[in-house]
Structure formats: C-alpha cells, structure tokens
Enzyme design. Structure first.
Site, PDB file in Angstrom:
ATOM      1  N   HIS A 336       0.841  -1.189   0.000  1.00 18.76           N
ATOM      2  CA  HIS A 336       0.000   0.000   0.000  1.00 18.76           C
ATOM      3  C   HIS A 336       0.878   1.241   0.000  1.00 18.76           C
ATOM      4  O   HIS A 336       1.844   1.326   0.763  1.00 18.76           O
ATOM      5  CB  HIS A 336      -0.897   0.000   1.246  1.00 18.76           C
ATOM      6  CG  HIS A 336      -1.722   1.244   1.396  1.00 18.76           C
ATOM      7  ND1 HIS A 336      -1.612   2.095   2.473  1.00 18.76           N
ATOM      8  CD2 HIS A 336      -2.672   1.778   0.589  1.00 18.76           C
ATOM      9  CE1 HIS A 336      -2.460   3.097   2.330  1.00 18.76           C
ATOM     10  NE2 HIS A 336      -3.110   2.923   1.201  1.00 18.76           N
ATOM     11  N   SER A 337       0.574   2.176  -0.897  1.00 19.33           N
ATOM     12  CA  SER A 337       1.262   3.467  -0.932  1.00 19.33           C
ATOM     13  C   SER A 337       2.777   3.279  -1.118  1.00 19.33           C
ATOM     14  O   SER A 337       3.202   2.600  -2.052  1.00 19.33           O
ATOM     15  CB  SER A 337       0.938   4.244   0.346  1.00 19.33           C
ATOM     16  OG  SER A 337       1.388   5.570   0.273  1.00 19.33           O
TER      17      SER A 337
END
Length: 688
Positions: A336-337
């Site tokens: 994520h990210s």
C-alpha cells in the site's frame, strides 16, 4: 379472578426443579482479553478454537506446557499459563480464560466473565440449589462482591460496600445490582464459526508511510485483519461452489512492518533535537509519517528499509512453512502506498535463474548435465578463454553453476585475474538484462551493469543506490494499492517502460486505485504512451455498476445526443441563411448537396464526443506489454455515491479505503484462484 390464581404458581415452578437429575453441567467457552486504550474487552474464540482448547483442557494437558494454535494459526494459546501469544508479529500477550459465568459491566453493558476459580464456586452453589431446591443462595467473592441466586432465571451481583464505619449495609442497599448469567448461550455475544483449515495461498502485505494505516489510525496488523475478514466473506459469497467441492479453503494474509525498525535506529532522537517547538503535534506527525518518503530516498535509510522488508518477508515465509509443512500453494505480495514502491524496487532487482532467462528467450527446452557443460564451453569460446574449458569441465560447472560464481570461487579454481574479470563481466551483463527494463530514455542516461561485488542498480536517474536483498521465493502476483510507482519512475527520469519487460521473478502485476486517491498514479501510459485509454473499471462485488455511475453515464449519453442533434440543426439553419440566392429550379439539387455536406460534416464532430465512460471501459483491447503477462494492469475502483459529491473531501479516505474494500479483495481473490484454475461462481460484468 379466583379461577386465574391457580395457574400462576406453575410458571415459577419449572425454573426450580425437584431434587434429582435436573441439573445439567454448564458448557464452557474460551475467551481472551483484548486491551484497547486501557479498556479491557473479552472476545470469544471461534467455535472450533474453543472446542480445541476445551479438548486439550479435558485431556489433562494443562499439567504440561501445551500450545494450541488458534485464529488460523496466527496465535498460540499456552494452556497452562492461560496466555495468547501472536506468532508472526509483536503484540502484547493477552489473558485467556475458560468462561462459564458472566456479569454485565457498568460502562458498555458488555458481559464480563468471572475468574475460573470463582466460576467454579458459583457453579457448585448453583448445582446445590438446583438439586436440593434451595434458592436465595448468597455468595461473597474475595473482593466482598455479593452474588445472590434467587432462581435459575434471576441471579444478581452487588458491588462491594465502600463505608468507613462499622455499619455494613445489606446487599439490597448497595446500589443498582448487575445481571449475572450462566453459560455463553445466555449472553448476547457473536461467536464466529472459525476459518477454514485449508490454506490455498499466502500473501504478504507491506504498509506505506507512518505507523497508522487507515483513517482510524490503526496499525497494519489491524488493517490486514480487516482485509482477511473481508476475504472470508467474499469467498463464501463468490466461491460457494468451489467451497462445497472442497477446492477452496482460504487465503492467508500476513502483515509486514518496517516502520518500527526504521524509527528504532535513533533517527527520531536526532529529528527531535532539530524540530521547532511550535505546532508540536503537526511537526511530530510529519516526522512520523511524511518523512518516511524522504528516508526512502536516502541511501542510508533506504538500505535499512529494503533490508527490513526483505528479511521480514523471508522470516515470515520460513516460519509459515515451518508451521504448515503440507502447504503447497503459491506466495503473492501486496503493498500500500510507499510499500508498493518498496516492493516494486525489490522485485525489479531480483535475479531470475539463468535457466529461466534461456526459457524466456528461446522457449522451453531440456538440458542434460553434459549439455550444461557444453554451454559453458561455448561461453568461454565467445570470451576467447577456451584454454580454461578443461578446468570448468573438471569442476562439473554447468551454466547455472557458472552464474552463481563469485570472484573468490574463480580464484580458487585457479583462473587468472584477466579471465576472471571477463567472466564476471559476462555474468553481470546477463543479469543486467533482467534489471535494465527502462526504455527510450534520453541518450545521455545510462544504466550501469550489475557485478558480483556490487549487486545493486544505480540507474543514475534518482533511484537510490542500495544492495537489494533476494527473496527466498518467487511471488506469483504483485498487488499495488494506491501506489505512487508511476510518479516515482517519472521523477527518476524514466520516459517509458519497455513493453517486453516483465518482473524477473513475478509474472503478475496489478495496480489498483481509488479514483480520488491523491497518491495513486497509473502505470499503463508509461508502457503505451501514444495511446489514450481508461483504466479497467473494477466491477462492484454485487454485480453491475453502482446506481449513481449508471445514472451519470445515462445522462452523459443523453447530453451528447442532444448536443449533436442541436449542433446539426443549427448548422443546417445557419447554412440556409448564408446560402446565396439561386433559381428555383436549382433549389432541389442545392438542398440535396447541403444535406450531403452537413451529413459528412456531422460525422467527424460527433465521433469524438460519442464514447462516454461506459463505452471506453469495454472498448479497445490494448496491448500493455508483458508486465502483467499481457493483461491489463491499471484497475480503478468505483466511488461510493456520497464520495461523488465532493472529490476533495474524500481524497484522504480514497487513499485509505482499500483495507475494507470488497471490490479490491474480490479482485485479489479472483486473480489468485485463477492461477489455480478456479473461477467465480458467476463472472462479474465488465471483468476480464
């Protein structure tokens, strides 16, 4: 009235059985204590975990230090110590209790279990009361709490007396009593059935910046727990047939935490020393979160981050295989990210087996050991080092062994310095072909080759120099959620990704993002820069599109049609006004010509405006290269109706929505099980 009085006593009598045979032992259920913000909450184990714990307890295994795996194997319960311990990550040990009697708490009306010893006293008193039909029993706990058993349906708990004099009030004068219940079936608590024992696939999940991963400031462990729970419900809803045929068990998701290791290096103390005292909370938040991006672009701390991520995933994989020796499934990774960028850099710097390189270039072929030695001889001839063929043949050095050689190995074989350098340069150049995926860069940009001593890539385009560790497994698929990979590659100077490039050890790559996510960027335009096309729209997990999107597209089509019709009418009217006067005999022919002109003019104008979003998403089959095996890479979620009112208001939520997104989880499950030949019960519309 007198006729109604006799029936009244019987309802009170059944709860007060006659002596002998009416007593039934209480069925215990196991709970563990969860502490959040100094508040204790007792959570029941699943039905199958509680049965397993009770079985171990009944077998007298408490005398030994018996360990019972629970929660899908992610927690161990040490039966004698009554402790629940996390297996794969660091977490405070929680208390475990075998529960039979409960009282209602004061604050949140949740039922709290009594201690096991006091529960046994209560059960013994209850047994005597039932068998002898002697109620109004009063018990006092060590903390002077009084419990009165009025009848099987009415049992109350009074607070201890808090008086400073010798006058002791009676239990009825001690304030509001608390309800007491016997057995877990009499309290309002949801007991899960438990998770399937069969694990089909393992997914490691790497978090982004900061210690908190969602808008509720929860840790990666809690967010991945949500993701796992959603996956279990999606499996029941969309893979029911495969579950009934026992083809599908579940997918295990394990969190990978690197933030704590980075901030335990002492850098926080150094930052605190130079941080200004004003707006303290904001500065502390920036130091703890936003600065992680800058840390990753620092060669010192980038090395710490990639080492932590790779070693943690290798550790988790080894521990999982040790605890699940019969596991035969694949392993995927998700980020994520910033976590997705870390994984992307790791994957691009993995070294594929030399045999796989040959398979990629020339297709599958079988080679014997003699054939492998012949390949090495051919390589030595190309390098004009034929005189060393006998040495390599004597050492039984095939192609794979050659590519594992270091300078020390060659030196021990007696190869002089000059030939050693030639061989090592050849090995490095072949490995470099797997890492150098950047294409169509400016002529001044250059990617150095890999070498045995320097196994990292410094592309000279902003990518940080680091020694990227190797993973102990080959990931099946790489999922990126809300990923800035495209932006970072562009900032590093990458103009285009070669369509023929694929990750050295991973065949699948999915870039999933919310349309309002401010951190997410696309990948496909970097592979096909000359063609404009929309990302794939993720279908809703319940089928079709969300209602507001269908309404929006319907209105878009209607407005386009109205606009085209209006423009066509205005054009015809304008041409009739501006046309020069002509004889009446020529009117028919000129009108026909005008209609033909307007007809031909109308087509080019209407074509660009015709395809709205719905048509674009289904339309063109786009070749996006081999990065995802020839399949589409970019997938966009459908925003919720309330989110469509204001994009800016829901931007932050858009970046943190993936953990509880059914659509995201369903895509992950669909792609994972597709590699095993298992499909959804009913294909969702618009899905590939």
């Amino acid at each position: 009235m007198s006729a109604q009085e006799p029936p009244r006593p019987p309802p009170a009598e059944p709860p007060e059985p006659e002596p002998g045979g009416r007593y039934e032992a209480v069925v215990p259920h196991w709970f563990h204590c969860k502490v959040t913000d100094t508040r204790e909450r007792w959570v029941p184990f699943s039905a199958q975990d509680s049965e397993r714990l009770e079985e171990a307890h009944g077998a007298g295994k408490e005398q030994e230090d018996v360990v019972v795996p629970t929660s899908g194997g992610r927690y161990d319960v040490h039966l004698r110590q009554r402790q629940r311990v996390a297996v794969y990550w660091d977490e405070e040990v929680s208390e475990v209790r075998r529960c039979t009697w409960f009282y209602k708490g004061d604050k949140d009306n949740k039922y709290i279990p009594y201690s096991e010893s006091f529960s046994e006293e209560l059960e013994e008193a209850y047994k005597i009361a039932v068998t002898r039909d002697e109620w109004k029993k009063k018990l006092e706990s060590p903390s002077r709490e009084v419990i009165i058993l009025h009848n099987p349906k009415l049992m109350v708990h009074y607070h201890p007396v808090a008086s400073s004099d010798d006058w002791v009030s009676t239990p009825t004068e001690q304030g509001r009593p608390r309800t007491v219940k016997r057995g877990v079936e009499n309290i309002a608590v949801e007991i899960p059935n438990g998770e399937p024992l069969q694990i089909d696939h393992l997914v490691f999940v790497v978090h982004g910046i900061g210690p908190a991963c969602d808008i509720r400031f929860r840790s990666i462990v809690q967010c991945v727990n949500d993701f796992r729970n959603v996956s279990l419900s999606m499996l029941q809803a969309h893979f029911r047939k495969a579950q009934e045929q026992q083809q599908v068990g579940r997918v295990e998701f394990l969190p990978v935490n690197w933030h704590s290791s980075l901030h335990s290096t002492g850098v926080d103390v150094d930052l605190e020393r130079i941080t200004l005292p004003s707006i303290n909370r904001l500065r502390h938040f920036i130091n703890d979160t936003i600065l992680d991006v800058f840390f990753y672009n620092s060669s010192t701390y980038c090395q710490t981050i990639v080492d932590t991520v790779a070693s943690e995933m290798n550790r988790l994989h080894g521990l999982f295989m040790q605890r699940n020796p019969l596991f035969k499934g694949g392993v995927s990774i998700a980020g994520h990210s910033l976590g997705s960028l870390i994984l992307f850099d790791l994957l691009t710097n993995q070294k594929a087996d030399p045999e796989e390189d040959e398979h990629r270039a020339q297709g599958p072929r079988t080679t014997s050991s003699n054939g492998g030695i012949e390949e090495v001889k051919e390589i030595l001839r190309k390098l004009e080092l034929s005189e060393y063929c006998d040495i390599f043949e004597k050492e039984k050095m095939d192609r794979q062994a050659l590519f594992l050689c270091t300078e020390k190995n060659l030196k021990e074989m007696g190869i002089p310095l000059g030939p050693r350098m030639k061989i090592l340069h050849y090995i490095g150049s072949k490995a470099d072909t797997q890492v150098c995926f950047l294409h169509s860069l400016c002529s001044s940009h250059h990617i150095p080759s890999l070498s045995h001593k320097d196994p990292f890539v410094d592309v000279g385009l902003g990518q940080v120099s680091a020694n990227y560790p190797q993973l102990n497994y080959k990931p099946t698929i790489f999922f990126a959620f809300g990923s800035p990979i495209g932006m970072f590659l562009t900032v590093r100077g990458v103009k285009r990704i070669d369509p023929n490039y694929s990750l050295p050890t991973c065949k699948g790559f999915f870039n999933i993002f919310h349309p309002f996510d401010p951190v997410a960027y696309r990948i496909e335009p970097m592979i096909v820069p000359d063609l404009e096309f929309e990302p794939m729209l993720l279908p809703h997990h319940k089928g079709r599109k969300r209602m507001h999107l269908e309404l929006k597209e319907g209105l878009t089509r209607m407005s386009v049609d109205l606009k085209n019709n209006l423009l066509g009418s205005l054009r015809v009217a304008w041409q009739s006004f501006t046309r020069a006067p002509v004889p009446a005999l020529e009117a028919g022919s000129t009108e026909a010509e005008a209609e033909a002109e307007t007809g031909t003019e109308k087509q080019p104008d209407t074509k660009p405006e015709e395809p709205p979003a719905a048509v674009k998403e289904e339309a063109p089959l786009v070749n996006v290269g081999r990065l995802n095996g020839g399949n589409r890479i970019d997938y966009v979620l459908q925003e919720k109706p309330i989110e469509s009112f204001n994009e800016y208001l829901f931007a932050l939520q858009g970046h943190l929505c993936y953990w509880e997104s059914e659509d995201t989880v369903l895509l992950v499950l669909k792609e994972i099980y597709q590699t095993q030949g298992i499909t959804l019960d009913q294909p969702l519309p618009g899905s590939q």
